[in-house]
Design a protein around this motif. Sequence first.
Motif, PDB file in Angstrom:
ATOM      1  N   PHE A 542       5.641   2.783 -11.047  1.00 52.94           N
ATOM      2  CA  PHE A 542       6.115   1.329 -10.800  1.00 52.94           C
ATOM      3  C   PHE A 542       5.240   0.691  -9.900  1.00 52.94           C
ATOM      4  CE2 PHE A 542       8.964  -2.250  -9.686  1.00 52.94           C
ATOM      5  CZ  PHE A 542       9.066  -2.852 -10.923  1.00 52.94           C
ATOM      6  N   GLU A 543       5.116   1.181  -8.387  1.00 53.26           N
ATOM      7  CA  GLU A 543       4.662   0.598  -7.743  1.00 53.26           C
ATOM      8  C   GLU A 543       2.943   0.321  -7.844  1.00 53.26           C
ATOM      9  OE1 GLU A 543       5.855  -0.857  -5.009  1.00 53.26           O
ATOM     10  OE2 GLU A 543       8.085  -0.194  -4.629  1.00 53.26           O
ATOM     11  N   ARG A 544       2.377   1.314  -8.670  1.00 55.44           N
ATOM     12  CA  ARG A 544       1.037   1.252  -8.877  1.00 55.44           C
ATOM     13  C   ARG A 544       1.112   0.328  -9.837  1.00 55.44           C
ATOM     14  NH1 ARG A 544      -2.597   4.838 -11.288  1.00 55.44           N
ATOM     15  NH2 ARG A 544      -4.685   3.680 -11.569  1.00 55.44           N
ATOM     16  N   LEU A 545       1.930  -0.089 -10.834  1.00 59.25           N
ATOM     17  CA  LEU A 545       1.531  -1.146 -11.670  1.00 59.25           C
ATOM     18  C   LEU A 545       1.842  -2.476 -11.195  1.00 59.25           C
ATOM     19  CD1 LEU A 545       3.714   0.774 -14.477  1.00 59.25           C
ATOM     20  CD2 LEU A 545       1.179   0.054 -14.815  1.00 59.25           C
ATOM     21  N   LEU A 546       2.414  -2.520 -10.058  1.00 60.42           N
ATOM     22  CA  LEU A 546       2.994  -3.754  -9.189  1.00 60.42           C
ATOM     23  C   LEU A 546       1.533  -3.912  -8.678  1.00 60.42           C
ATOM     24  CD1 LEU A 546       6.242  -3.560  -7.549  1.00 60.42           C
ATOM     25  CD2 LEU A 546       5.674  -4.777  -9.772  1.00 60.42           C
ATOM     26  N   ASP A 547       0.611  -2.948  -8.044  1.00 64.09           N
ATOM     27  CA  ASP A 547      -0.421  -3.160  -7.553  1.00 64.09           C
ATOM     28  C   ASP A 547      -1.709  -3.736  -8.532  1.00 64.09           C
ATOM     29  OD1 ASP A 547       0.297  -2.364  -5.006  1.00 64.09           O
ATOM     30  OD2 ASP A 547      -0.245  -0.454  -5.268  1.00 64.09           O
ATOM     31  N   LEU A 548      -1.509  -3.611  -9.669  1.00 62.39           N
ATOM     32  CA  LEU A 548      -2.356  -4.086 -10.917  1.00 62.39           C
ATOM     33  C   LEU A 548      -2.483  -5.406 -10.868  1.00 62.39           C
ATOM     34  CD1 LEU A 548      -2.445  -1.180 -13.147  1.00 62.39           C
ATOM     35  CD2 LEU A 548      -3.849  -1.461 -11.331  1.00 62.39           C
ATOM     36  N   ARG A 549      -1.259  -6.239 -10.570  1.00 61.09           N
ATOM     37  CA  ARG A 549      -1.034  -7.585 -10.669  1.00 61.09           C
ATOM     38  C   ARG A 549      -2.113  -8.435  -9.732  1.00 61.09           C
ATOM     39  NH1 ARG A 549       4.403  -8.820  -8.249  1.00 61.09           N
ATOM     40  NH2 ARG A 549       3.436  -7.245  -6.780  1.00 61.09           N
ATOM     41  N   ASN A 550      -2.852  -9.475 -10.378  1.00 62.27           N
ATOM     42  CA  ASN A 550      -3.585 -10.332  -9.809  1.00 62.27           C
ATOM     43  C   ASN A 550      -3.125 -11.047  -8.380  1.00 62.27           C
ATOM     44  OD1 ASN A 550      -2.403 -12.530 -10.601  1.00 62.27           O
ATOM     45  ND2 ASN A 550      -4.218 -13.276 -11.517  1.00 62.27           N
ATOM     46  N   TYR A 559      -5.517  -2.804 -19.086  1.00 65.17           N
ATOM     47  CA  TYR A 559      -6.457  -2.696 -17.755  1.00 65.17           C
ATOM     48  C   TYR A 559      -7.519  -1.619 -18.177  1.00 65.17           C
ATOM     49  CZ  TYR A 559      -7.297  -1.945 -12.785  1.00 65.17           C
ATOM     50  OH  TYR A 559      -7.810  -2.033 -11.432  1.00 65.17           O
ATOM     51  N   ASP A 560      -8.788  -1.876 -17.394  1.00 66.03           N
ATOM     52  CA  ASP A 560      -9.637  -0.789 -17.326  1.00 66.03           C
ATOM     53  C   ASP A 560      -9.700  -0.228 -16.131  1.00 66.03           C
ATOM     54  OD1 ASP A 560     -12.023   0.558 -17.355  1.00 66.03           O
ATOM     55  OD2 ASP A 560     -13.286  -1.244 -18.365  1.00 66.03           O
ATOM     56  N   PRO A 561      -9.197   1.179 -16.058  1.00 63.62           N
ATOM     57  CA  PRO A 561      -9.007   1.708 -14.677  1.00 63.62           C
ATOM     58  C   PRO A 561     -10.650   2.047 -13.931  1.00 63.62           C
ATOM     59  CG  PRO A 561      -7.802   2.723 -16.265  1.00 63.62           C
ATOM     60  CD  PRO A 561      -8.574   1.902 -16.845  1.00 63.62           C
ATOM     61  N   ARG A 562     -11.628   2.124 -14.905  1.00 64.87           N
ATOM     62  CA  ARG A 562     -12.889   2.354 -14.628  1.00 64.87           C
ATOM     63  C   ARG A 562     -13.521   1.231 -13.905  1.00 64.87           C
ATOM     64  NH1 ARG A 562     -12.925   5.490 -19.552  1.00 64.87           N
ATOM     65  NH2 ARG A 562     -12.949   7.807 -19.015  1.00 64.87           N
ATOM     66  N   ALA A 563     -13.534   0.204 -14.631  1.00 66.33           N
ATOM     67  CA  ALA A 563     -14.279  -0.888 -14.188  1.00 66.33           C
ATOM     68  C   ALA A 563     -13.172  -1.840 -13.291  1.00 66.33           C
ATOM     69  CB  ALA A 563     -14.697  -2.028 -15.304  1.00 66.33           C
ATOM     70  N   ARG A 564     -12.092  -1.303 -13.347  1.00 73.71           N
ATOM     71  CA  ARG A 564     -11.025  -1.970 -12.540  1.00 73.71           C
ATOM     72  C   ARG A 564     -10.852  -3.604 -12.533  1.00 73.71           C
ATOM     73  NH1 ARG A 564      -9.101   1.506  -8.589  1.00 73.71           N
ATOM     74  NH2 ARG A 564     -10.235   3.291  -8.297  1.00 73.71           N
ATOM     75  N   LEU A 579       7.691  -4.921 -16.837  1.00 72.19           N
ATOM     76  CA  LEU A 579       8.033  -4.951 -15.149  1.00 72.19           C
ATOM     77  C   LEU A 579       9.408  -5.358 -14.945  1.00 72.19           C
ATOM     78  CD1 LEU A 579       5.736  -6.818 -12.571  1.00 72.19           C
ATOM     79  CD2 LEU A 579       8.120  -7.183 -12.329  1.00 72.19           C
ATOM     80  N   VAL A 580       9.844  -6.498 -15.377  1.00 68.64           N
ATOM     81  CA  VAL A 580      11.363  -6.868 -15.179  1.00 68.64           C
ATOM     82  C   VAL A 580      12.536  -5.683 -15.508  1.00 68.64           C
ATOM     83  CG1 VAL A 580      13.205  -8.452 -15.755  1.00 68.64           C
ATOM     84  CG2 VAL A 580      10.875  -9.132 -15.434  1.00 68.64           C
ATOM     85  N   ASN A 581      12.437  -5.156 -16.669  1.00 67.78           N
ATOM     86  CA  ASN A 581      13.206  -4.033 -17.223  1.00 67.78           C
ATOM     87  C   ASN A 581      13.208  -2.724 -16.297  1.00 67.78           C
ATOM     88  OD1 ASN A 581      14.640  -5.598 -19.090  1.00 67.78           O
ATOM     89  ND2 ASN A 581      13.082  -5.160 -20.504  1.00 67.78           N
TER      90      ASN A 581
END
Length: 607
Positions: A542-550, A559-564, A579-581
């Motif tokens: 979950f914390e990893r996903l939060l870090d993907l927010r702009n 999301y493209d993990p290679r091109a980030r 995210l909310v749930n």
Amino acid sequence: MALRIEDYALIGDTHSAALVGRNGSIDWLCWPRFDSGACFAALLGTPEHGCWRIAPADPAASVTRRYRDGTLILETTFRTGDGEVVLTDCMPPRDGGPVLLRQISGRRGRVAMELDLALRFDYGRNVPWVTRLPEANGIRAISGPDMVVLHSPVPLKGEDLRTRARFEVAEGQTLVFELIYSPSHLPLPAATAAPETLLAHTEASWRGWSDRVQAAGPWTEAVRRSVITLKGLTYRPTGGIVAAPTAALPEEIGGVRNWDYRYCWLRDATLTLLALLQAGYTEDAVAWRDWLLRATKGSPSQIQIMYGIGGERRLMEWEANWLPGYEGSHPVRIGNAAHDQLQLDVFGELMDALHQGHLRGLPNSDDAWQLQKALLEHLATVWQEPDEGMWEVRDGRRCFTYSKVMAWAALDRAVHGIESFGLSGPLDRWRALRAEIHADVCRHGYDASIGSFVGSYGSRELDASLLLLPAVGFLPAEDPRILGTITAVERDLLQDGLVRRYRPEKAQDGLPGSEGVFLACSFWLADAYALTGRKDKARALFERLLDLRNDVGLLSEEYDPRARRMLGNFPQAFSHVGLVNTAYALARSGGQSKPVRSGTGDGSEPR
């Protein structure tokens, strides 16, 4: 060329929305509704397809941005060697017609600014007829039924079918630009008498709404930003929530999976309802529930997977071939042909949403129950048929395991409604059919040789929707078949620790190319970890996903993990619902949770 997807931010007025880039350019705006033709479509082409840029003349200006706390009011700060200015963008709540305010405030020094406006109606196709306003500065642009008026505090000039201005902003100075939409047959809309007051009213309106969010432990602010985003994607007149405000942003840069998401999917029904209810927004949940009921009323055999924001059913798909597409991703599709597909899971999603609302105290009605009974009677005749599945394949129907599970869920919620709420219905017959579907899924949707449920009957391929089986209560989370399925998803569908819908080399949509990881599915894996007691893994993901927010807290579809970089339509309601749930599930029990969607919740069917 348009910016990267994550370099945009959302503003909106709960009727329509715009995307504002870090460079001060509004590159996407559909007026007067989410699904109207875009008057700014540079997102899918070039500035010549419509945009409105206000920014320093110095191309080396540094940029930071944020939302005003608890609002959808965007502040972009530009700093140059000569000074600092703040560009504030918002779309005020509608008391009349649609309005877009852009305020420039001088913070330090004196900054040379540029304005470049290219209005292009019908997704960048139509150049309007532009005339000057009879008084002060400003212009009127008309194209057929559409009229847009710009009231400006600085002189404007026409140049190359665009409207431009150069001006300076000094410390302490504030300039407000006001763009107003109106049908072209109506009188010229007047400028707002006190735009600063309108901006303050917009802020107070958002703060009054967002301050009611229920606490979610350390993730309360992330939840607040997500529910604000969901509110911004809500069409206030009907309560419908669009999947995203954009069309044709690609799932693969240069690819062909470019869909129009400005519609409302039944697939999102239950999880959206639960997100709103858990966050404390009962009125918004009721509005969404009521939209669901109105949209789906009619012959049960004609239920659709998606509808327009007003409940419209014909969402014909066509290609805007004059647009080159986002970074060359073509074709640009407007409308969505998937509206005509058969997806059996929508019966379960609708029944589950109504059931979860009933469980959580939303008012029910006999009329709604009569509709549900009619849908169930139709489902009883079609549940064995193959369908296109929740991922909307376009290369032939199959017996998707998740579709069958949600057919089971539809019967399960109906049985639970009779047993718990005293509703009337053929209890014994529905119990028997529920058991029959459960046994069918366990017999044909599970592959003992790989120790996992599979995406469709007779296949050995996985599908991330299988992560939802414990969440809907089909089997207990500790069942070996569920644990095996989670393990198989980790083995086959993870890319850089995030979840793909399915393996790209085994694409299920009948189209060439690939796609990124699917963010909603990654939240489902975090939920599955929590349900099976792996709270540390759940929290870490979950914390990893939060870090993907702009930088302003928004998520796209993929999301493209290679091109980030982000992919797909943006911002994506389903990602923010996930995210909310997940935040509430983790906050509620310190990382371990119980299913919030199940009816019986005990997986007690024959196995």
